[in-house]
Design an enzyme around this catalytic site. Structure first.
Site: not given
Length: 488
Positions: A258, A332
């Site tokens: 990020k 996920r």
């Protein structure tokens, strides 16, 4: 204690011994005879321009009735429970420097439970790391109502206060002090003394049992992952609800790193696991006749020479292979293992909760939780959220997007690189692949399932209503209502 101690009385607010009083009022034209016991107050409120608008708070002085400091908060006209909860919560949250507050909604005595919930949520405070915390919120709140609150309602308010505080406490802790094992220790402590079984799998047990998703995400960290199973299983339980939570104790994005600004606040990425833990504990405290199991998928997502690379393939607990194209789409991947593990117990419904996709904030903003899954189960959750006064919105899982999950080298890919369209829906479709069947029959339907994406609603940069800035504990009250609705 991170939230105020509540007590209840049928004494009139003006007669209660407290350091300050909080009076929740609609616009004066709608107050009826609610101010008969407060001579001079209506005139004082008119003088300071009190409108009664929801959340509008003023300090007032009515010496003919009481010389104690008085805070008056607007509820809006004909307030419902949600409006009153937020109004009282806002007043308690913004009133500091008093050890004891007394609160009442004299124009809406039938909504005392909402008043109490607002006080316990708005009065939360994190006992953190400042040397001088300055003026703090009240440590005790006395709730005044002409009718005694029922024992069941008092227990519900206490369970909500405890659950919300647990989530916020865990999310506030800096990641350096809340790695995967630390989280497991906190989970053990949170259910100590409750009728909840807990099992913690370490990295060796995860490898032996085939939890390749959690291991793959946690591989780059010096702090190995953990999988935590909680089970509240009362005798004669009428239903089994499994709650699967994403618990990324810090999310750097892994090798798909990020940017610096995007990494700020990533200690919050374990909100889902904290919520799952809190909901199981609340069910046990309330002695609900519903089995509630928690499945907490806990890992650090860090870059290192050991970290999973974009293009690597991990094998989920059920054998499904996943090509990891984006290591920042890690939630996920860990939830896949949790959904498979939960499915093996054949619960009546599975709910997963996660700070999953930035796309959900683009779609719904920062107060609505995105809800996906089976229509009936989603409808049941949305009804519970409405009763709880939490904002949620249903989203589709379109069949035409299924092909986008395909990988040329594995069963699935975890992301679609360069294509932001429907990012939250893609994640929901990915998760659905790991929800098991109600039986071993080849044509058996999937277990009813609800997916809650709280990446927007799980934290806030600005306080509102009963909610302080920072972690919100969004979905906690809705999930408790979801369970108690089953029990009623």
């Amino acid at each position: 204690m991170p939230y105020p101690e509540l007590s209840y009385t049928t004494s009139a607010l003006a007669d209660i011994e407290a350091d300050a009083l909080v009076l929740a009022l609609p616009p004066l034209a709608d107050a009826g005879d609610a101010l008969d016991a407060w001579p001079g107050l209506a005139e004082a409120l008119e003088g300071v321009g009190f409108t009664g608008a929801a959340g509008a708070t003023v300090r007032a002085f009515a010496p003919e009735a009481r010389r104690t400091p008085l805070v008056v908060v607007g509820t809006g006209s004909a307030p419902d429970a949600a409006a009153l909860r937020d109004a009282v919560g806002a007043a308690v949250r913004t009133t500091s420097g008093f050890d004891t507050l007394a609160v009442a909604a004299v124009a809406a005595p039938h909504l005392t439970r909402a008043v109490a919930e607002g006080a316990v949520i708005g009065g939360y405070r994190f006992e953190g790391y400042k040397r001088d915390a300055g003026k703090t919120r009240a440590g005790r709140v006395i709730v005044s109502s002409p009718e005694e609150l029922t024992t069941a309602d008092k227990a519900s308010v206490a369970a909500v206060g405890s659950a919300v505080a647990l989530v916020k406490d865990l999310v506030h802790i800096p990641a350096e002090w809340l790695g995967p094992q630390d989280f497991a220790d906190q989970a053990v402590a949170a259910v100590d003394g409750l009728p909840v079984d807990i099992e913690v799998l370490d990295e060796e047990q995860l490898a032996e049992q085939g939890f390749g998703g959690i291991l793959g995400v946690g591989r780059g960290s010096d702090r190995p992952p953990r999988f935590i199973r909680l089970d509240y299983a009362p005798a004669g339980a009428a239903r089994h609800v499994a709650v699967v939570g994403k618990g990324i104790t810090f999310d750097t994005g892994g090798l798909s790193l990020k940017p610096p600004a995007g990494m700020v606040g990533m200690k919050y990425d374990m909100c889902g696991a904290a919520i799952a833990l809190a909901v199981v504990a609340a069910a046990a405290r309330l002695a609900l006749p519903v089995r509630v199991s928690g499945w907490l998928c806990v890992a650090d997502n860090m870059p290192s020479g050991r970290a999973t690379r974009p293009g690597d393939v991990v094998r989920i607990l059920d054998g499904t292979t996943v090509e990891v194209l984006n290591t920042d789409a890690e939630g996920r991947v860990v939830l896949a293992d949790g959904l498979v593990a939960a499915s093996r117990t054949r619960p009546d419904v599975i709910v997963d909760v996660a700070t999953l996709t930035g796309a959900i904030s683009v779609a719904l903003g920062t107060r609505h939780t995105g809800v996906m899954g089976d229509d009936l189960a989603v409808g049941e959750y949305l009804a519970a959220a409405e009763r709880a006064g939490e904002q949620a919105w249903p989203l589709p899982l379109p069949d035409h997007m299924e092909d986008e999950l395909d990988s040329p080298i594995a069963d699935l890919q975890n992301a679609k690189i360069g294509d932001p369209a429907g990012g939250s829906l893609f994640a929901g479709l990915f998760l659905r692949r790991f929800v098991g069947r109600v039986s071993d029959a080849a044509d058996a339907p999937r277990i009813p399932w609800v997916h809650l994406d709280i990446a927007g609603s799980g934290t806030t940069k600005a306080a509102y209503g009963a909610t302080d800035k920072g972690p919100t504990a969004a979905t906690v009250r809705s999930l408790i209502e979801f369970l108690t609705g089953d029990a009623s």
